[in-house]
Design a protein around this motif. Sequence first.
Motif, mmCIF file in Angstrom:
data_model
loop_
_atom_site.group_PDB
_atom_site.id
_atom_site.type_symbol
_atom_site.label_atom_id
_atom_site.label_comp_id
_atom_site.label_asym_id
_atom_site.label_seq_id
_atom_site.Cartn_x
_atom_site.Cartn_y
_atom_site.Cartn_z
ATOM 1 N N LYS A 23 0.822 -1.200 0.000
ATOM 2 C CA LYS A 23 0.000 0.000 0.000
ATOM 3 C C LYS A 23 0.860 1.256 0.000
ATOM 4 N N TYR A 24 2.002 1.218 0.703
ATOM 5 C CA TYR A 24 2.862 2.390 0.809
ATOM 6 C C TYR A 24 3.878 2.377 -0.324
ATOM 7 N N LYS A 25 3.790 3.344 -1.207
ATOM 8 C CA LYS A 25 4.703 3.473 -2.338
ATOM 9 C C LYS A 25 4.988 2.122 -3.013
ATOM 10 N N PRO A 26 3.969 1.532 -3.635
ATOM 11 C CA PRO A 26 4.138 0.190 -4.223
ATOM 12 C C PRO A 26 5.205 0.111 -5.307
ATOM 13 N N VAL A 89 16.823 1.638 19.061
ATOM 14 C CA VAL A 89 16.017 1.146 17.934
ATOM 15 C C VAL A 89 14.582 0.905 18.391
ATOM 16 N N GLY A 90 14.417 0.380 19.600
ATOM 17 C CA GLY A 90 13.087 0.097 20.127
ATOM 18 C C GLY A 90 12.250 1.340 20.369
ATOM 19 N N LEU A 91 12.891 2.493 20.498
ATOM 20 C CA LEU A 91 12.154 3.742 20.708
ATOM 21 C C LEU A 91 11.554 4.299 19.419
ATOM 22 N N VAL A 92 11.982 3.773 18.278
ATOM 23 C CA VAL A 92 11.453 4.236 16.991
ATOM 24 C C VAL A 92 10.056 3.650 16.793
ATOM 25 N N ASP A 93 9.067 4.531 16.614
ATOM 26 C CA ASP A 93 7.693 4.083 16.361
ATOM 27 C C ASP A 93 7.537 3.762 14.881
ATOM 28 N N ILE A 94 7.019 2.592 14.602
ATOM 29 C CA ILE A 94 6.770 2.182 13.219
ATOM 30 C C ILE A 94 5.285 1.885 13.082
ATOM 31 N N ASP A 95 4.605 2.709 12.279
ATOM 32 C CA ASP A 95 3.216 2.423 11.948
ATOM 33 C C ASP A 95 3.232 1.476 10.769
ATOM 34 N N TYR A 105 5.559 -16.622 10.626
ATOM 35 C CA TYR A 105 5.848 -15.196 10.794
ATOM 36 C C TYR A 105 4.646 -14.317 10.471
ATOM 37 N N LYS A 106 4.394 -13.332 11.338
ATOM 38 C CA LYS A 106 3.448 -12.266 10.997
ATOM 39 C C LYS A 106 4.204 -11.302 10.094
ATOM 40 N N CYS A 107 3.536 -10.834 9.055
ATOM 41 C CA CYS A 107 4.168 -9.936 8.096
ATOM 42 C C CYS A 107 3.508 -8.561 8.127
ATOM 43 N N PHE A 108 4.359 -7.523 8.130
ATOM 44 C CA PHE A 108 3.902 -6.153 8.176
ATOM 45 C C PHE A 108 4.572 -5.348 7.087
ATOM 46 N N GLU A 109 3.898 -4.272 6.661
ATOM 47 C CA GLU A 109 4.488 -3.308 5.745
ATOM 48 C C GLU A 109 4.596 -1.981 6.479
ATOM 49 N N ALA A 110 5.813 -1.436 6.566
ATOM 50 C CA ALA A 110 6.023 -0.149 7.234
ATOM 51 C C ALA A 110 5.373 0.953 6.402
ATOM 52 N N VAL A 111 4.568 1.789 7.062
ATOM 53 C CA VAL A 111 3.908 2.886 6.395
ATOM 54 C C VAL A 111 4.524 4.221 6.822
ATOM 55 N N LYS A 112 4.801 4.353 8.126
ATOM 56 C CA LYS A 112 5.350 5.610 8.643
ATOM 57 C C LYS A 112 6.327 5.310 9.764
ATOM 58 N N ILE A 113 7.465 5.979 9.723
ATOM 59 C CA ILE A 113 8.478 5.866 10.762
ATOM 60 C C ILE A 113 8.521 7.194 11.503
ATOM 61 N N SER A 114 8.402 7.144 12.836
ATOM 62 C CA SER A 114 8.479 8.408 13.588
ATOM 63 C C SER A 114 9.332 8.254 14.840
#
Length: 114
Positions: A23-26, A89-95, A105-114
Amino acid sequence: MAEIHITDIEYIEINSQEGLDFKYKPEVPKLKLVGTFLLAESEDEEVGVLFLTQKQLNQITAGKDIDLKLTDDRWTLGKPMTKEQVKKVGLVDIDAEFMGVAGEYKCFEAVKIS
């Protein structure tokens, strides 16, 4: 949308994007990061897969002195992350968008890094 935090990196490799609907920048090539994630909603750690762009990976690892070595088209940690690196690294929020489960494995796509 899920909020995840990386607590360990097993390896990173270039993903062959066949059959995956990003979904994010395919159109942007994605990396496949296999590691341990802390899921904010459940506060559980589990091994999973995060698909992200090179820019997003740089945002996560920048200024943390993480030593990545390239071997056989796969980046691995040159040495295990220190407690301080894990904390940073753990303090980085990844939406991230949950994409499903592949094997164990659960699979995720990073949308926003904050």
